[in-house]
Structure formats: C-alpha cells, structure tokens
Design a protein around this motif. Structure first.
Motif: not given
Length: 190
Positions: A13-23, A54-56, A76-82
C-alpha cells in the motif's frame, strides 16, 4: 481476507496506495472504476505504455489482490484508491482523462434502490467533465435495464457521442454473464 493478502496490503500500500485528496498530484490519464480483483486494471496496464492509471474500488480483498498482482516495474504509473469513485472524482482535474472504465457496476435492480446506482443522470456530468476532448467513458453491464438507462442518460448529454467500445479484459464477473452490453461515448466538446 487471507494472511497473504493482509501482508500484501500492508507491504505494498505505501508504494501504490493513494488517498482521494492526493489524486490530483498523481494526475491520472485513465481511471478503472470498480476493478474487482484487479483483472481489468492489469489488462489496462498491458494495453497501454505510459499512461498513468488510477484504480478505484471499495473492496479491500480486491485491492489486496491487485496489489499482489501488479508488476514491479509499474510503480511509477499505477495508483490505487480504496474508496468511492464519487468521492475521488472531485479531486481529478477537469478535462484530463483519456478513459474512464466502469465494468459491471452494481445495477441495484429494485426500483427503490435505483438511487444507489453509480451511473445516473445526476452523476454522469461529473464523470464526463473529467474526460478530455476525445476521452472515452466505457461501461460494460450485464443488466439490460441498467445498460438502457445509462445509454439514455448519456444520449441526453450534448458533449458525448457514441463511439466504438475499446477492448476489455475478460474478468471473472464478465465470464459469468450470459449477455454483456458494452457502451462507449467519446467526449466531443469541452
């Protein structure tokens, strides 16, 4: 959730995870909404070269499955928001997305639950406002009634034109369905 998935979620999660506010800082070009166990996101990764994806999804075990399946060279090019896409979209810059993919959104078939549907006349303008000119909103549904309602709602939006659906991943849910309705619209005006 299995111990392996819990461990993967904690490690990756620290590598790929994002909070909505950081999108906005990530500046995605493609959003995969409701990716389930990640098959659709992995397909997007394999079909695109450099676009930021961005995967949500709200499904925690699915997030863990995707994290465990992501190729290490895609960090570098994929992030996930739960979370809920309706809480994420306000943080996406308008007119920036090449593709919003929504595969098999919950149809909420009972009339009294229809307000829970993701794609409705009152929510579609937020989705389409995030598409760049020629950006595509792609939806696949196995519910004929819901697909028809989405189609009618999109027809009423003057900045969308029907277009050919892009190819999509063969997902676990899609393979279970007898009939799949693929709908795609291109943004023609900004």
């Amino acid at each position: 959730m299995s111990a392996a998935k819990r461990d993967g979620l904690e490690r990756l999660w620290p590598l790929y995870g994002l909070e909505a506010e950081s999108v906005a800082e990530f500046s995605p070009q493609i959003i995969d909404v409701g990716f389930g166990n990640g098959e659709s996101t992995l397909d997007l990764i394999s079909r695109t070269c450099t676009e930021r994806i961005l995967a949500v999804d709200i499904y925690r075990p699915g997030v863990a499955s995707l994290l465990l399946s992501l190729p290490a060279d895609q960090a570098q090019r994929v992030r996930i928001v739960r979370g809920d896409i309706m809480e994420v979209l306000p943080f996406v810059a308008p007119e920036t997305l090449q593709l919003i993919q929504v595969l098999f959104p919950d149809p909420w078939p009972k009339r009294r639950h229809s307000r829970r549907r993701l794609l409705r006349p009152d929510t579609l303008p937020l989705f389409t406002s995030r598409l760049a000119r020629d950006g595509v909103l792609f939806v696949a549904s196995d519910d004929h009634g819901y697909a028809g309602e989405i189609h009618q709602a999109c027809r009423r939006l003057s900045d969308l034109a029907v277009t050919r659906p892009p190819s999509r991943a063969s997902t676990k849910y899609g393979r279970r369905s007898d009939s799949v309705y693929e709908l795609a619209w291109r943004r023609v005006a900004t």
